[in-house]
Design a protein around this motif. Sequence first.
Motif, PDB file in Angstrom:
ATOM      1  N   LYS A 213       1.278  -0.900   0.075  1.00 44.46           N
ATOM      2  CA  LYS A 213      -0.385  -0.046  -0.301  1.00 44.46           C
ATOM      3  C   LYS A 213       1.092   0.835   0.483  1.00 44.46           C
ATOM      4  O   LYS A 213       2.087   1.660   1.130  1.00 44.46           O
ATOM      5  CB  LYS A 213      -0.870   0.184   1.316  1.00 44.46           C
ATOM      6  CG  LYS A 213      -1.990   1.457   1.210  1.00 44.46           C
ATOM      7  CD  LYS A 213      -3.151   0.909   2.162  1.00 44.46           C
ATOM      8  CE  LYS A 213      -3.842   2.608   2.050  1.00 44.46           C
ATOM      9  NZ  LYS A 213      -5.024   2.221   3.124  1.00 44.46           N
ATOM     10  N   VAL A 214       0.506   2.409  -0.969  1.00 39.86           N
ATOM     11  CA  VAL A 214       1.732   3.220  -0.722  1.00 39.86           C
ATOM     12  C   VAL A 214       0.039   4.242  -0.306  1.00 39.86           C
ATOM     13  O   VAL A 214      -1.513   4.637  -0.207  1.00 39.86           O
ATOM     14  CB  VAL A 214       1.810   3.651  -1.968  1.00 39.86           C
ATOM     15  CG1 VAL A 214       3.097   2.676  -2.700  1.00 39.86           C
ATOM     16  CG2 VAL A 214       0.699   3.945  -3.318  1.00 39.86           C
ATOM     17  N   THR A 215       1.009   5.679   0.160  1.00 45.50           N
ATOM     18  CA  THR A 215       0.228   6.228   0.624  1.00 45.50           C
ATOM     19  C   THR A 215       0.313   7.954  -0.238  1.00 45.50           C
ATOM     20  O   THR A 215      -0.748   8.710  -0.250  1.00 45.50           O
ATOM     21  CB  THR A 215       0.032   6.761   2.434  1.00 45.50           C
ATOM     22  OG1 THR A 215       1.797   6.965   2.284  1.00 45.50           O
ATOM     23  CG2 THR A 215      -0.533   5.701   2.879  1.00 45.50           C
TER      24      THR A 215
ATOM     25  N   SER B 165       6.769  12.863  -8.642  1.00 52.11           N
ATOM     26  CA  SER B 165       8.283  12.189  -8.175  1.00 52.11           C
ATOM     27  C   SER B 165       8.440  11.538  -7.107  1.00 52.11           C
ATOM     28  O   SER B 165       7.020  11.999  -6.749  1.00 52.11           O
ATOM     29  CB  SER B 165       9.162  13.284  -7.665  1.00 52.11           C
ATOM     30  OG  SER B 165       9.120  14.077  -6.822  1.00 52.11           O
ATOM     31  N   GLY B 166       8.846  10.601  -6.897  1.00 49.58           N
ATOM     32  CA  GLY B 166       8.780   9.243  -6.175  1.00 49.58           C
ATOM     33  C   GLY B 166       7.681   8.403  -5.824  1.00 49.58           C
ATOM     34  O   GLY B 166       7.323   8.610  -6.706  1.00 49.58           O
ATOM     35  N   ARG B 167       7.650   7.588  -4.974  1.00 51.37           N
ATOM     36  CA  ARG B 167       6.748   6.806  -4.519  1.00 51.37           C
ATOM     37  C   ARG B 167       5.814   6.844  -4.675  1.00 51.37           C
ATOM     38  O   ARG B 167       5.310   7.207  -4.140  1.00 51.37           O
ATOM     39  CB  ARG B 167       7.351   5.253  -3.395  1.00 51.37           C
ATOM     40  CG  ARG B 167       6.631   3.995  -3.502  1.00 51.37           C
ATOM     41  CD  ARG B 167       6.568   3.937  -2.355  1.00 51.37           C
ATOM     42  NE  ARG B 167       6.472   2.853  -1.823  1.00 51.37           N
ATOM     43  CZ  ARG B 167       7.266   1.380  -1.975  1.00 51.37           C
ATOM     44  NH1 ARG B 167       8.012   1.167  -2.795  1.00 51.37           N
ATOM     45  NH2 ARG B 167       6.335   1.157  -1.515  1.00 51.37           N
TER      46      ARG B 167
ATOM     47  N   GLY C 264       9.527   1.653 -11.467  1.00 49.61           N
ATOM     48  CA  GLY C 264       8.897   1.184 -10.123  1.00 49.61           C
ATOM     49  C   GLY C 264       8.548   2.182  -9.642  1.00 49.61           C
ATOM     50  O   GLY C 264       7.634   1.290  -8.753  1.00 49.61           O
ATOM     51  N   LYS C 265       8.624   3.527  -9.707  1.00 48.63           N
ATOM     52  CA  LYS C 265       8.780   4.595  -8.743  1.00 48.63           C
ATOM     53  C   LYS C 265       7.115   4.185  -8.706  1.00 48.63           C
ATOM     54  O   LYS C 265       6.260   4.978  -7.893  1.00 48.63           O
ATOM     55  CB  LYS C 265       9.793   5.322  -8.727  1.00 48.63           C
ATOM     56  CG  LYS C 265      11.121   5.201  -8.348  1.00 48.63           C
ATOM     57  CD  LYS C 265      11.399   6.161  -8.373  1.00 48.63           C
ATOM     58  CE  LYS C 265      12.536   6.507  -8.674  1.00 48.63           C
ATOM     59  NZ  LYS C 265      13.955   7.454  -8.634  1.00 48.63           N
TER      60      LYS C 265
END
Length: 245
Positions: A93-95, A150-152, A183-184
């Motif tokens: 999970k990403v926020t 940018s980034g994840r 993959g970010k």
Amino acid sequence: MFLRSVTLLKEKITNDKAYPFSISAIREMDTLDFANGVTFFVGENGSGKSTLLEAIAYQCGFHTAGGGKNNYYEVDSSQAALGEYIRLSWLPKVTQGFFLRAESFYHFASYLDQLAKEDPSFNYRGYGGRSLHEQSHGESFLSLFLNRFSGRGIYLLDEPEAALSPARQLVFLRLMHQLASGGKAQFIVATHSPILLGYPGAKIFSFDSDIIESVRYEDTEHYQITKGFLNRTEKFLVDLFRDDE
């Protein structure tokens, strides 16, 4: 990959004739799987693609009029009608991320201006260093993409091509590739643009039938109409205007 699937919670539906379940593609949905870093939703206006994208944004905790998790501002009619009826499955999970809604982008830009007035140190960090209202519509979109993405994270975009010239759509394709190929980032994009849909290896879901189905790029109406128009412009226009004569 971050978002693995979206499942419609049919047991929560009490009236399948009311919006948004009056849209057949939404009503008949079970689980939609995401196996690609870039996924496109395509379909005619009113087919349900933006409705589902907005619901995903709601479940991610993003502002449903546009923004990320920490953006708070009022916009009429920004409720996600489908938001409480879907479940997201993550691994991991990403926020972090952003929801771009082209039709309410003006309100998001105004919200940033208000932040800058209240806090001089804000300085439009992550948005190119100046007000989005001080840039053309296309420049402000591109500034957001180049500086905020940018980034994840997961990026949900509703018709990002609305303000982009064909050349800048290509710039955006390059940005998507830079982020997704590493993959970010994961992109889910509702679009009418045959340029964006050409992203290599993307998954394309069509909302034009009674069920949501995976289609090839060359089989999309966007590709076929654009190719036909460019290859046979004069005949295309003659056929189009025939009944007007």
